[in-house]
Scaffold this motif. Structure first.
Motif, PDB file in Angstrom:
ATOM      1  N   ALA A 291       0.832  -1.205   0.000  1.00  0.00           N
ATOM      2  CA  ALA A 291       0.000   0.000   0.000  1.00  0.00           C
ATOM      3  C   ALA A 291       0.867   1.255   0.000  1.00  0.00           C
ATOM      4  CB  ALA A 291      -0.920  -0.006   1.221  1.00  0.00           C
ATOM      5  N   TRP A 292       1.968   1.217   0.736  1.00  0.00           N
ATOM      6  CA  TRP A 292       2.866   2.357   0.810  1.00  0.00           C
ATOM      7  C   TRP A 292       3.455   2.699  -0.548  1.00  0.00           C
ATOM      8  CZ3 TRP A 292       4.161   6.594   3.013  1.00  0.00           C
ATOM      9  CH2 TRP A 292       5.436   7.134   2.882  1.00  0.00           C
ATOM     10  N   ARG A 293       3.766   1.700  -1.351  1.00  0.00           N
ATOM     11  CA  ARG A 293       4.364   1.963  -2.664  1.00  0.00           C
ATOM     12  C   ARG A 293       3.438   2.780  -3.560  1.00  0.00           C
ATOM     13  NH1 ARG A 293       6.865  -3.078  -1.682  1.00  0.00           N
ATOM     14  NH2 ARG A 293       5.145  -4.295  -2.534  1.00  0.00           N
ATOM     15  N   ILE A 294       2.136   2.648  -3.327  1.00  0.00           N
ATOM     16  CA  ILE A 294       1.168   3.458  -4.086  1.00  0.00           C
ATOM     17  C   ILE A 294       0.955   4.808  -3.410  1.00  0.00           C
ATOM     18  CG2 ILE A 294      -1.204   3.586  -4.917  1.00  0.00           C
ATOM     19  CD1 ILE A 294      -1.187   0.512  -5.032  1.00  0.00           C
TER      20      ILE A 294
ATOM     21  N   GLY B 192      10.399  23.368 -13.875  1.00  0.00           N
ATOM     22  CA  GLY B 192       9.457  22.267 -14.002  1.00  0.00           C
ATOM     23  C   GLY B 192       9.612  21.229 -12.915  1.00  0.00           C
ATOM     24  N   ILE B 193       8.608  20.362 -12.841  1.00  0.00           N
ATOM     25  CA  ILE B 193       8.578  19.281 -11.856  1.00  0.00           C
ATOM     26  C   ILE B 193       8.270  17.983 -12.590  1.00  0.00           C
ATOM     27  CG2 ILE B 193       7.436  18.391  -9.780  1.00  0.00           C
ATOM     28  CD1 ILE B 193       6.519  21.315  -9.254  1.00  0.00           C
ATOM     29  N   ARG B 194       8.977  16.925 -12.215  1.00  0.00           N
ATOM     30  CA  ARG B 194       8.709  15.596 -12.764  1.00  0.00           C
ATOM     31  C   ARG B 194       8.473  14.622 -11.615  1.00  0.00           C
ATOM     32  NH1 ARG B 194       9.960  14.595 -18.140  1.00  0.00           N
ATOM     33  NH2 ARG B 194      10.776  16.405 -19.249  1.00  0.00           N
ATOM     34  N   LEU B 195       7.407  13.834 -11.764  1.00  0.00           N
ATOM     35  CA  LEU B 195       7.098  12.769 -10.807  1.00  0.00           C
ATOM     36  C   LEU B 195       7.207  11.446 -11.542  1.00  0.00           C
ATOM     37  CD1 LEU B 195       3.859  14.359  -9.274  1.00  0.00           C
ATOM     38  CD2 LEU B 195       6.201  14.589  -8.432  1.00  0.00           C
ATOM     39  N   HIS B 196       7.857  10.467 -10.919  1.00  0.00           N
ATOM     40  CA  HIS B 196       8.112   9.195 -11.601  1.00  0.00           C
ATOM     41  C   HIS B 196       7.369   8.045 -10.938  1.00  0.00           C
ATOM     42  CE1 HIS B 196      12.006  11.518 -12.504  1.00  0.00           C
ATOM     43  NE2 HIS B 196      11.222  11.599 -13.574  1.00  0.00           N
ATOM     44  N   SER B 197       7.149   6.988 -11.687  1.00  0.00           N
ATOM     45  CA  SER B 197       6.371   5.857 -11.196  1.00  0.00           C
ATOM     46  C   SER B 197       7.053   5.098 -10.068  1.00  0.00           C
ATOM     47  CB  SER B 197       6.059   4.895 -12.351  1.00  0.00           C
ATOM     48  OG  SER B 197       7.255   4.434 -12.947  1.00  0.00           O
ATOM     49  N   ASP B 198       8.356   5.293  -9.872  1.00  0.00           N
ATOM     50  CA  ASP B 198       9.056   4.653  -8.752  1.00  0.00           C
ATOM     51  C   ASP B 198       8.957   5.503  -7.482  1.00  0.00           C
ATOM     52  OD1 ASP B 198      10.710   6.761  -9.379  1.00  0.00           O
ATOM     53  OD2 ASP B 198      12.530   5.566  -9.578  1.00  0.00           O
TER      54      ASP B 198
ATOM     55  N   GLY C 182       3.477  12.377 -14.010  1.00  0.00           N
ATOM     56  CA  GLY C 182       3.251  13.433 -13.038  1.00  0.00           C
ATOM     57  C   GLY C 182       1.872  14.046 -13.179  1.00  0.00           C
ATOM     58  N   VAL C 183       1.454  14.287 -14.422  1.00  0.00           N
ATOM     59  CA  VAL C 183       0.119  14.841 -14.670  1.00  0.00           C
ATOM     60  C   VAL C 183      -0.953  13.891 -14.156  1.00  0.00           C
ATOM     61  CG1 VAL C 183      -1.545  15.471 -16.458  1.00  0.00           C
ATOM     62  CG2 VAL C 183       0.828  16.254 -16.637  1.00  0.00           C
ATOM     63  N   VAL C 184      -0.817  12.612 -14.493  1.00  0.00           N
ATOM     64  CA  VAL C 184      -1.801  11.619 -14.060  1.00  0.00           C
ATOM     65  C   VAL C 184      -1.868  11.545 -12.536  1.00  0.00           C
ATOM     66  CG1 VAL C 184      -2.369   9.155 -14.050  1.00  0.00           C
ATOM     67  CG2 VAL C 184      -1.617  10.245 -16.169  1.00  0.00           C
ATOM     68  N   SER C 185      -0.711  11.562 -11.883  1.00  0.00           N
ATOM     69  CA  SER C 185      -0.650  11.460 -10.433  1.00  0.00           C
ATOM     70  C   SER C 185      -1.320  12.650  -9.757  1.00  0.00           C
ATOM     71  CB  SER C 185       0.813  11.353  -9.985  1.00  0.00           C
ATOM     72  OG  SER C 185       0.908  11.124  -8.606  1.00  0.00           O
ATOM     73  N   VAL C 186      -1.019  13.863 -10.214  1.00  0.00           N
ATOM     74  CA  VAL C 186      -1.591  15.064  -9.604  1.00  0.00           C
ATOM     75  C   VAL C 186      -3.083  15.169  -9.902  1.00  0.00           C
ATOM     76  CG1 VAL C 186      -1.560  17.591  -9.625  1.00  0.00           C
ATOM     77  CG2 VAL C 186       0.591  16.316  -9.592  1.00  0.00           C
ATOM     78  N   VAL C 187      -3.478  14.879 -11.138  1.00  0.00           N
ATOM     79  CA  VAL C 187      -4.898  14.964 -11.518  1.00  0.00           C
ATOM     80  C   VAL C 187      -5.723  13.938 -10.741  1.00  0.00           C
ATOM     81  CG1 VAL C 187      -6.541  14.574 -13.392  1.00  0.00           C
ATOM     82  CG2 VAL C 187      -4.514  15.973 -13.784  1.00  0.00           C
ATOM     83  N   THR C 188      -5.213  12.726 -10.598  1.00  0.00           N
ATOM     84  CA  THR C 188      -5.930  11.694  -9.853  1.00  0.00           C
ATOM     85  C   THR C 188      -6.116  12.101  -8.398  1.00  0.00           C
ATOM     86  OG1 THR C 188      -5.053   9.946 -11.286  1.00  0.00           O
ATOM     87  CG2 THR C 188      -5.912   9.278  -9.135  1.00  0.00           C
ATOM     88  N   THR C 189      -5.056  12.592  -7.791  1.00  0.00           N
ATOM     89  CA  THR C 189      -5.148  13.051  -6.399  1.00  0.00           C
ATOM     90  C   THR C 189      -6.148  14.191  -6.272  1.00  0.00           C
ATOM     91  OG1 THR C 189      -2.834  12.433  -6.036  1.00  0.00           O
ATOM     92  CG2 THR C 189      -3.841  13.917  -4.430  1.00  0.00           C
ATOM     93  N   GLY C 190      -6.073  15.138  -7.191  1.00  0.00           N
ATOM     94  CA  GLY C 190      -6.994  16.264  -7.170  1.00  0.00           C
ATOM     95  C   GLY C 190      -8.431  15.845  -7.383  1.00  0.00           C
ATOM     96  N   ALA C 191      -8.664  14.854  -8.253  1.00  0.00           N
ATOM     97  CA  ALA C 191     -10.019  14.384  -8.523  1.00  0.00           C
ATOM     98  C   ALA C 191     -10.654  13.775  -7.275  1.00  0.00           C
ATOM     99  CB  ALA C 191     -10.005  13.367  -9.659  1.00  0.00           C
ATOM    100  N   VAL C 192      -9.854  13.024  -6.519  1.00  0.00           N
ATOM    101  CA  VAL C 192     -10.366  12.421  -5.288  1.00  0.00           C
ATOM    102  C   VAL C 192     -10.741  13.510  -4.277  1.00  0.00           C
ATOM    103  CG1 VAL C 192      -9.781  10.978  -3.304  1.00  0.00           C
ATOM    104  CG2 VAL C 192      -9.109  10.258  -5.603  1.00  0.00           C
ATOM    105  N   VAL C 193      -9.848  14.477  -4.097  1.00  0.00           N
ATOM    106  CA  VAL C 193     -10.114  15.561  -3.141  1.00  0.00           C
ATOM    107  C   VAL C 193     -11.332  16.372  -3.578  1.00  0.00           C
ATOM    108  CG1 VAL C 193      -9.193  17.648  -2.065  1.00  0.00           C
ATOM    109  CG2 VAL C 193      -7.688  15.684  -2.469  1.00  0.00           C
ATOM    110  N   PHE C 194     -11.435  16.663  -4.875  1.00  0.00           N
ATOM    111  CA  PHE C 194     -12.579  17.435  -5.379  1.00  0.00           C
ATOM    112  C   PHE C 194     -13.884  16.687  -5.167  1.00  0.00           C
ATOM    113  CE2 PHE C 194     -15.640  18.282  -8.775  1.00  0.00           C
ATOM    114  CZ  PHE C 194     -15.854  19.640  -8.568  1.00  0.00           C
ATOM    115  N   ALA C 195     -13.887  15.393  -5.476  1.00  0.00           N
ATOM    116  CA  ALA C 195     -15.114  14.601  -5.327  1.00  0.00           C
ATOM    117  C   ALA C 195     -15.610  14.618  -3.885  1.00  0.00           C
ATOM    118  CB  ALA C 195     -14.870  13.168  -5.793  1.00  0.00           C
ATOM    119  N   VAL C 196     -14.681  14.463  -2.946  1.00  0.00           N
ATOM    120  CA  VAL C 196     -15.072  14.469  -1.535  1.00  0.00           C
ATOM    121  C   VAL C 196     -15.575  15.851  -1.125  1.00  0.00           C
ATOM    122  CG1 VAL C 196     -14.218  14.256   0.829  1.00  0.00           C
ATOM    123  CG2 VAL C 196     -13.521  12.587  -0.897  1.00  0.00           C
TER     124      VAL C 196
END
Length: 238
Positions: free
Chosen positions: A34-37, A63-69, A135-149
């Motif tokens: 779970a932590w890895r995600i 710029g900022i880059r976020l990686h899958s690792d 990075g885009v997918v990671s930030v957008v997904t996190t934002g979508a969860v927060v927005f929905a709540v």
């Protein structure tokens, strides 16, 4: 939800809700798969801390880059030394804990919706500077969860989610510091934030790891106290 709700106070979650939220956060931080995600959220906060402090000190953010690792990199331009560079390097490992402390304070004073939308504002600002697809997918997904709540969730759901988010950041601020020191002990992180700070200041990297750890522990202690319901804090303080 209405935008006017941002300025309204809401009931602080009951102690058992906060306790369950904190337990869920602890499991998420402590359980490896779970932590890895979940660590991607910590990376967002880490790199966001670098970026925000760089801008505060007048550095130009490239710029900022976020990686899958779950690694990340923030590139800024400016003086290669001085206070701006020191505080920019210092901000990464301390950002999740400090953000968790801020969220715990907002939750404690009943500004739950404001807390959630402040998180969205930070994510939106960061999204503009993301330079890779993951990075885009990671930030957008996190934002979508927060927005929905924040938009569709009831007051109770928002309160429980806010308690979980604050507790997660407070607890998650500690594990990366431990992981960093393990990597440094194996000489596998020669360019870590701690080693960059050592180069900038002449203070050993191990000392900076200690600073990261002290900030994380202090934030966890104070944040945990702030997450207690008001009647409990009155009892504990007399």
């Amino acid at each position: 939800m209405k935008f006017s709700d941002l300025w309204h106070t809401q009931a602080v979650p009951e102690l058992w809700i906060t306790g369950l939220a904190a337990l869920a956060a602890l499991i998420l931080v402590g359980y490896g798969p779970a932590w890895r995600i979940a660590r991607n959220v910590v990376t967002i906060a880490h790199e966001g801390g670098h970026a925000l402090v760089a801008l505060v000190f007048g550095r130009k953010l490239d710029g900022i880059r976020l990686h899958s690792d779950t690694s990340g990199v923030t590139v800024s331009r400016g003086r290669p030394d001085g206070a701006g560079m020191v505080f920019t390097a210092l901000a990464g490992y301390t950002a999740p804990s400090v953000l968790g402390l801020l969220f715990a304070w907002l939750l404690g004073i009943g500004r739950i919706t404001l807390m959630l939308w402040f998180a969205l504002l930070l994510l939106a600002g960061m999204l503009v500077m993301i330079r890779n697809v993951f990075g885009v997918v990671s930030v957008v997904t996190t934002g979508a969860v927060v927005f929905a709540v924040s938009w569709f969730g009831s007051a109770a759901i928002q309160g429980a989610f806010a308690a979980f988010g604050a507790a997660f950041l407070l607890l998650a601020g500690i594990r990366p510091v431990i992981e960093l020191q393990r990597l440094r002990a194996r000489r596998q992180a020669p360019s870590s934030d701690a080693d960059q700070l050592a180069h900038l200041t002449g203070v050993p990297g191990a000392v900076w790891v200690g600073v990261f750890g002290l900030v994380a522990l202090a934030s966890l202690g104070l944040g945990g106290w702030l997450l207690l319901p008001p009647e409990w804090t009155i009892t504990l303080t007399g």
